[in-house]
Design a protein around this motif. Structure first.
Motif, mmCIF file in Angstrom:
data_model
loop_
_atom_site.group_PDB
_atom_site.id
_atom_site.type_symbol
_atom_site.label_atom_id
_atom_site.label_comp_id
_atom_site.label_asym_id
_atom_site.label_seq_id
_atom_site.Cartn_x
_atom_site.Cartn_y
_atom_site.Cartn_z
ATOM 1 N N ALA A 180 0.831 -1.207 0.000
ATOM 2 C CA ALA A 180 0.000 0.000 0.000
ATOM 3 C C ALA A 180 0.868 1.261 0.000
ATOM 4 C CB ALA A 180 -0.929 -0.022 1.213
ATOM 5 N N GLN A 181 1.945 1.271 0.785
ATOM 6 C CA GLN A 181 2.847 2.423 0.793
ATOM 7 C C GLN A 181 3.499 2.630 -0.573
ATOM 8 O OE1 GLN A 181 5.678 2.358 4.012
ATOM 9 N NE2 GLN A 181 4.187 1.547 5.472
ATOM 10 N N LEU A 182 3.880 1.539 -1.216
ATOM 11 C CA LEU A 182 4.524 1.646 -2.522
ATOM 12 C C LEU A 182 3.549 2.184 -3.566
ATOM 13 C CD1 LEU A 182 6.537 -1.708 -2.473
ATOM 14 C CD2 LEU A 182 7.512 0.591 -2.460
ATOM 15 N N ARG A 183 2.288 1.753 -3.506
ATOM 16 C CA ARG A 183 1.293 2.256 -4.468
ATOM 17 C C ARG A 183 1.039 3.742 -4.262
ATOM 18 N NH1 ARG A 183 -1.222 -2.923 -3.331
ATOM 19 N NH2 ARG A 183 -1.058 -4.268 -5.185
ATOM 20 N N GLU A 184 0.977 4.157 -2.998
ATOM 21 C CA GLU A 184 0.764 5.582 -2.728
ATOM 22 C C GLU A 184 1.922 6.434 -3.255
ATOM 23 O OE1 GLU A 184 0.156 6.047 1.404
ATOM 24 O OE2 GLU A 184 -1.798 5.024 1.440
ATOM 25 N N ALA A 185 3.122 5.867 -3.245
ATOM 26 C CA ALA A 185 4.290 6.594 -3.731
ATOM 27 C C ALA A 185 4.486 6.444 -5.238
ATOM 28 C CB ALA A 185 5.547 6.117 -3.000
ATOM 29 N N GLY A 186 3.570 5.742 -5.910
ATOM 30 C CA GLY A 186 3.655 5.594 -7.354
ATOM 31 C C GLY A 186 4.511 4.450 -7.833
ATOM 32 N N HIS A 187 4.803 3.481 -6.969
ATOM 33 C CA HIS A 187 5.631 2.325 -7.348
ATOM 34 C C HIS A 187 4.727 1.099 -7.489
ATOM 35 C CE1 HIS A 187 9.366 4.566 -6.564
ATOM 36 N NE2 HIS A 187 8.759 5.030 -5.468
ATOM 37 N N GLU A 188 3.907 1.097 -8.509
ATOM 38 C CA GLU A 188 2.946 0.007 -8.699
ATOM 39 C C GLU A 188 3.656 -1.318 -8.985
ATOM 40 O OE1 GLU A 188 -0.559 -1.975 -8.760
ATOM 41 O OE2 GLU A 188 -0.266 0.137 -8.215
ATOM 42 N N LYS A 189 4.686 -1.283 -9.819
ATOM 43 C CA LYS A 189 5.400 -2.515 -10.168
ATOM 44 C C LYS A 189 6.046 -3.138 -8.938
ATOM 45 C CE LYS A 189 9.078 -4.264 -13.164
ATOM 46 N NZ LYS A 189 10.106 -3.897 -14.188
ATOM 47 N N GLU A 190 6.678 -2.314 -8.107
ATOM 48 C CA GLU A 190 7.322 -2.827 -6.899
ATOM 49 C C GLU A 190 6.287 -3.394 -5.928
ATOM 50 O OE1 GLU A 190 7.950 -0.098 -8.364
ATOM 51 O OE2 GLU A 190 10.083 -0.151 -8.912
ATOM 52 N N ALA A 191 5.113 -2.762 -5.847
ATOM 53 C CA ALA A 191 4.052 -3.264 -4.976
ATOM 54 C C ALA A 191 3.585 -4.649 -5.422
ATOM 55 C CB ALA A 191 2.876 -2.288 -4.952
ATOM 56 N N MET A 192 3.459 -4.841 -6.728
ATOM 57 C CA MET A 192 3.056 -6.152 -7.246
ATOM 58 C C MET A 192 4.126 -7.204 -6.950
ATOM 59 S SD MET A 192 1.419 -5.005 -10.906
ATOM 60 C CE MET A 192 1.174 -6.712 -11.393
ATOM 61 N N GLN A 193 5.379 -6.816 -7.037
ATOM 62 C CA GLN A 193 6.454 -7.758 -6.745
ATOM 63 C C GLN A 193 6.447 -8.179 -5.279
ATOM 64 O OE1 GLN A 193 9.960 -5.682 -8.040
ATOM 65 N NE2 GLN A 193 9.655 -6.174 -10.212
ATOM 66 N N VAL A 194 6.179 -7.231 -4.384
ATOM 67 C CA VAL A 194 6.118 -7.552 -2.952
ATOM 68 C C VAL A 194 5.004 -8.546 -2.673
ATOM 69 C CG1 VAL A 194 5.580 -6.601 -0.682
ATOM 70 C CG2 VAL A 194 7.217 -5.439 -2.165
ATOM 71 N N MET A 195 3.844 -8.334 -3.256
ATOM 72 C CA MET A 195 2.720 -9.236 -3.022
ATOM 73 C C MET A 195 2.964 -10.601 -3.667
ATOM 74 S SD MET A 195 0.870 -7.636 -1.016
ATOM 75 C CE MET A 195 -0.378 -8.937 -0.937
ATOM 76 N N ALA A 196 3.597 -10.603 -4.840
ATOM 77 C CA ALA A 196 3.909 -11.877 -5.487
ATOM 78 C C ALA A 196 4.904 -12.681 -4.654
ATOM 79 C CB ALA A 196 4.459 -11.630 -6.888
ATOM 80 N N ASP A 197 5.877 -12.007 -4.077
ATOM 81 C CA ASP A 197 6.833 -12.698 -3.208
ATOM 82 C C ASP A 197 6.142 -13.270 -1.979
ATOM 83 O OD1 ASP A 197 9.746 -13.134 -2.204
ATOM 84 O OD2 ASP A 197 8.762 -12.038 -0.585
ATOM 85 N N ALA A 198 5.236 -12.513 -1.384
ATOM 86 C CA ALA A 198 4.497 -12.995 -0.216
ATOM 87 C C ALA A 198 3.646 -14.207 -0.582
ATOM 88 C CB ALA A 198 3.619 -11.884 0.356
ATOM 89 N N HIS A 199 3.026 -14.172 -1.766
ATOM 90 C CA HIS A 199 2.220 -15.317 -2.203
ATOM 91 C C HIS A 199 3.087 -16.558 -2.389
ATOM 92 C CE1 HIS A 199 -0.817 -17.634 -4.374
ATOM 93 N NE2 HIS A 199 0.128 -17.881 -5.278
ATOM 94 N N GLY A 200 4.224 -16.403 -3.070
ATOM 95 C CA GLY A 200 5.099 -17.553 -3.269
ATOM 96 C C GLY A 200 5.630 -18.112 -1.963
#
Length: 523
Positions: A180-200
């Motif tokens: 959520a912090q990354l999306r607010e700062a405009g880092h959508e790609k990094e936010a998706m990577q964080v969630m993908a890592d958590a899922h894996g």
């Protein structure tokens, strides 16, 4: 030349010889190095070694040529003194990788028989690195050896065990908030990577728990069902799910899950496909062999801005499967927290932090079941890219090679081969062929390690056993370079918090007090 001039030079040469002879007679006569030789003289068979002093380069530069270098690296945490020269050795995997450029991988593998100080040398590294600003993370303390140290540092102590604490393996931790912090700062790609890592990471942990419970890894179809079920929970479940929620999704069988299960539209076929997976998940949630440790919400979430230790010493040694599962869960949660911290630092939302991760008793997790080596290998392979220094600890190479398949044994040996440095304490002679197959050791170095594993001698003056000859002594190896033998020396403060035999000492003190009381009563 005239005869008169030649005579004058001859006289002057004679005068010079007489003058030198007179000076020699007046000069005090000095004995040779070993004294006067002969009957009634003072010849010495033993020549005492000259005194030595230590100082910095600035202090001793004026004593040339009587000053020599120490010959050991002086970058990093001071471990102790060189056994042969007495020179100070500074050594830790992060400093040797980042500052000294001596190793290509910020990791160390520590081997040695029990009771010789493996945990002590790693605690010394953790203490020194904390002074450099590196966060120690002890992801699973079974004895415990590190709780007092982390407590003295003001860190976080997370207790796990039956009825003592829970660790939800489906909890993404701080990944959701970080995304959520990354999306607010405009880092959508990094936010998706964080969630993908958590899922894996969650999927890997569920598969690891099933592997330990069954002593065999889940099938490809079962892993696909788990993956799709976790994604369904992320989209439809409110709050943080637990293993019971995952079980319920598989039992109910949403359309997305049925599609990857290939049920062909038949309820009977779907139930047959998921029956084994359902039974295993019931065992994980219903208080089976692994208890309810992983089926409830996390009682103490891990912080990323302080030293952390997972205290799992409450789990009995007879519960090997539970110990291995808890260690893996702690490692997964720890590396997940490190990934979140790195993602936020890369985006400039937090200061950059480096971590020193301690993986103790590695052999317990590797022996939990077939396929566990792959799980550990996936966790430990990317430490350089993650900005993490790592210390892996085991007893002997036999622990790593006592695995059922040759493939697993080769991967386990790779843990030692890939380590930036290997630190060995006392080891039996039978270990040498296996050890030298992974890291080259000379014959002299092998004899040194074998001598350090000898049992302690009996001290007749105290009526007790003396310290083992190899306690606190280690050989630091980096590739094919000659090993550096070091004697680890602790300060008085370290000794007070590094006593791994405290319970025995307390019992001895109670026994001595009881004996004194009995003597007073008899008197």
């Amino acid at each position: 030349m005239s005869a008169k001039k030649a005579k004058k030079q001859k006289i002057s040469r004679k005068e010079r010889k007489e003058k030198k002879a007179a000076e020699r007679e007046l000069r005090p006569i000095r004995p040779p190095m070993r004294g006067w030789i002969g009957r009634g003289r003072g010849q010495s068979v033993y020549v005492q070694q000259a005194d030595e002093w230590r100082g910095t380069t600035v202090q001793v530069c004026g004593m040339w040529p009587y000053a020599i270098g120490t010959g050991t690296p002086m970058v990093g945490v001071p471990l102790g003194r060189h056994i042969h020269t007495g020179a100070t050795l500074c050594c830790d995997p992060i400093s040797w990788f980042q500052r000294a450029k001596l190793i290509s991988n910020p990791s160390t593998f520590v081997l040695g028989k029990p009771g010789l100080g493996k945990s002590t040398i790693v605690r010394r590294m953790a203490t020194g690195l904390a002074g450099y600003g590196v966060m120690p993370l002890v992801l699973g303390d079974l004895k415990p050896d590190y709780v007092d140290l982390i407590e003295a540092m003001g860190g976080q102590i997370i207790t796990l065990g039956r009825g003592r604490g829970y660790l939800n393996v489906l909890d993404p931790g701080e990944a959701t908030e970080a995304a959520a912090q990354l999306r607010e700062a405009g880092h959508e790609k990094e936010a998706m990577q964080v969630m993908a890592d958590a899922h894996g990471r969650r999927q890997t942990m569920v598969s690891a728990l099933l592997t330990i419970l069954r002593a065999a890894p889940p099938t490809d179809r079962e892993e696909t069902i788990i993956d799709r079920s976790l994604k369904w929970l992320d989209e439809h479940h409110d709050g943080v799910p637990v293993l019971g929620d995952l079980l319920r999704v598989i039992q109910e069988g949403p359309e997305e899950v049925r599609a990857v299960a290939l049920d062909r539209g038949s309820d009977e076929r779907y139930k047959a496909i998921t029956e084994s997976l359902e039974a295993s998940l019931i065992g994980l949630t219903g208080g089976g062999r692994l208890g309810e440790t992983f089926s409830r919400q996390t009682t103490n979430p891990m912080r990323r801005d302080a030293p952390v230790v997972y205290d799992v010493s409450a789990i009995d040694d007879s519960e090997m499967d539970l110990q291995a599962a808890t260690l893996l869960a702690c490692w997964s949660a720890g590396f997940g927290t490190v990934n979140v911290a790195n993602a936020l630092a890369d985006a400039g939302l937090e200061p950059r932090r480096h971590y020193f991760v301690v993986l103790d008793e590695l052999w317990r997790a590797l022996r939990a079941g077939r396929g566990m080596v792959d799980r550990v290998d996936a966790l430990t392979r990317l430490n350089r890219q993650r900005g993490v220094g790592m210390a892996m600890i085991s007893h002997t190479m036999s622990d790593l090679l006592a695995l059922p398949t040759e493939e697993d044994r080769m991967k386990a040996r790779g843990f030692v081969e890939r380590s930036g440095m290997v630190i060995c304490g006392g080891l039996p002679a039978a270990e040498m062929p296996q050890l030298t197959a992974a890291v080259p050791f000379s014959e002299a170095e092998q004899e040194l390690l074998i001598g350090w594993q000898d049992p302690p001698a009996w001290d007749p003056s105290t009526g007790r056993e003396a310290e083992p000859p190899g306690r606190g002594k280690f050989l630091v190896k980096v590739g094919g370079r000659p090993g550096i033998p070091v004697d680890v020396q602790l300060t008085s403060i370290e000794k007070s918090i590094n006593d791994t035999n405290r319970l025995w000492h307390e019992q001895s003190r109670v026994g001595r007090r009881a004996a004194r009381s009995a003597q007073e009563v008899d008197a």
